[in-house]
Write a protein that holds these residues in place. Structure first.
Motif, PDB file in Angstrom:
ATOM      1  N   ARG A  86      56.698  32.446 -22.549  1.00 47.08           N
ATOM      2  CA  ARG A  86      55.888  32.334 -21.330  1.00 47.08           C
ATOM      3  C   ARG A  86      55.330  33.698 -20.914  1.00 47.08           C
ATOM      4  N   GLY A 126      55.898  25.014 -24.890  1.00 48.57           N
ATOM      5  CA  GLY A 126      54.994  26.146 -24.735  1.00 48.57           C
ATOM      6  C   GLY A 126      53.543  25.744 -24.685  1.00 48.57           C
ATOM      7  N   PHE A 129      52.228  25.228 -20.975  1.00 49.88           N
ATOM      8  CA  PHE A 129      51.842  26.390 -20.159  1.00 49.88           C
ATOM      9  C   PHE A 129      50.777  27.221 -20.857  1.00 49.88           C
TER      10      PHE A 129
END
Length: 266
Positions: A86, A126, A129
Motif C-alpha cells: 500500500r 492490492g 487500492f
C-alpha cells in the motif's frame, strides 16, 4: 516502443543527475529503485514527493514506475506485506507513476501451490487500492516465479486490470523459456519489459546491451510483430555488481543498440 533505464544502474545518484542522463542520452523515461538507499522511497514526505513530481515534469522525462521489494508470495501474515504494498502504491500515486514492481519471493521449500495462492490473494487485495490510485501492480518474472508460465499461475486467478506482469527477459531465459513462450504467457498481462545483457547463465554480471548472450533482438522482434508499443527499460544491475562498468558511459551506446533493434524489427 519507448525507452527507459533503471536507477539500479546508478545507485545513490541524485535525481537531478539521473534526469540529466536521461535527457542527454535520449531515454524517454526512468524506473526508480524505491529503496531507502535511494533518494526516492516510500519514507519521503509530501513536500519531497511534490518536488520529485515537479522535477520529472520540468525535465520532460516520464516516471515509468517504482521498483519495489514487496514479496507477495512470501510466507507469513498478509498484513505486513499489504502494508508495504500500500505504501508503495501510494508513493506511485503521489509521484504520478503508472506502475509499481513487486517480486514473487516464495522461499525454498515453500509449497508451490500455496505460494501461488498466497500471492494471488495479496495481489487481489492490492488491486483494489491500486485501482483507487490509478496505479498498476506488476509481478516481475523473478526468483521463485521467473518464467512466464510460473507468473500466470498467479496472475490468472487474480484477473484484475490493475495487476499485471513485468517481463524480465533475463529471468525467463534463465528459467529455460523461449522468448516466444514467455510472451505468449505474459502478453495479456504485460505492463512493460526489462532488458539487459549478460555473458552466460553462470556469469550474470551486467554487460553493455548487445554484447552478451540474451536474445534481445528476438524479444523486440516478437513484441513488434504483436504491435506492442509499450516500454523497454534497461535494468543494469550495477548495485549488485560493484566491478561492473559505470552505466553513464554505456547509456549512449545502449540507446543506439535499442534503436537498431527497433528499426530492424520494423
Amino acid at each position: 516502443m519507448k525507452l527507459a533505464f533503471s536507477t539500479l544502474g546508478v545507485p545513490g545518484l541524485a535525481l537531478s543527475d539521473v534526469l540529466g542522463l536521461a535527457n542527454e542520452h535520449g531515454y524517454h523515461g526512468l524506473e526508480l529503485r524505491a529503496h531507502p538507499e535511494e533518494p526516492v522511497h516510500p519514507g519521503i514526505g509530501d513536500t519531497e514527493r511534490a518536488d520529485v513530481a515537479a522535477r520529472f515534469k520540468a525535465a520532460g522525462v516520464k516516471l515509468l514506475g517504482l521498483a519495489g521489494y514487496v514479496r507477495v508470495a512470501a510466507p507469513g501474515d498478509d498484513g505486513p506485506v499489504l502494508d508495504e504494498l500500500r505504501e508503495l502504491v501510494w508513493l506511485a500515486r503521489d509521484l504520478g507513476a503508472p506502475y509499481v514492481r513487486v517480486f514473487p519471493g516464495a522461499e525454498p521449500g515453500q509449497d508451490p501451490a500455496e505460494a501461488d495462492a498466497v500471492a494471488a490473494r495479496r495481489l487481489g487485495v492490492g488491486a483494489e487500492f491500486a485501482a483507487d490510485s490509478a496505479v498498476r501492480i506488476l509481478l516481475e518474472t523473478h526468483d521463485s516465479h521467473r518464467t512466464g508460465a510460473a507468473a500466470i499461475r498467479v496472475l490468472g486467478p487474480v484477473g484484475h486490470a490493475n495487476v499485471g506482469a513485468l517481463w524480465d527477459v533475463m529471468h525467463t531465459w534463465l528459467g529455460g523459456e523461449q522468448p516466444s513462450e514467455s510472451l505468449a504467457a505474459l502478453a495479456p498481462h504485460l505492463g512493460y519489459v526489462q532488458v539487459k545483457d549478460i555473458a552466460s547463465a553462470d556469469d550474470t554480471t551486467p554487460l553493455p546491451l548487445g554484447t552478451g548472450i540474451l536474445p534481445l533482438a528476438e524479444c523486440v522482434e516478437l513484441l513488434s510483430r504483436r504491435g506492442w508499443d509499450g516500454w523497454l527499460c534497461w535494468e543494469y544491475e550495477k548495485r549488485w555488481y560493484e566491478a561492473a562498468a559505470p552505466l553513464p558511459g554505456l547509456l549512449a551506446d545502449g540507446r543506439r543498440h535499442l534503436g537498431r533493434l527497433l528499426n530492424d524489427s520494423a
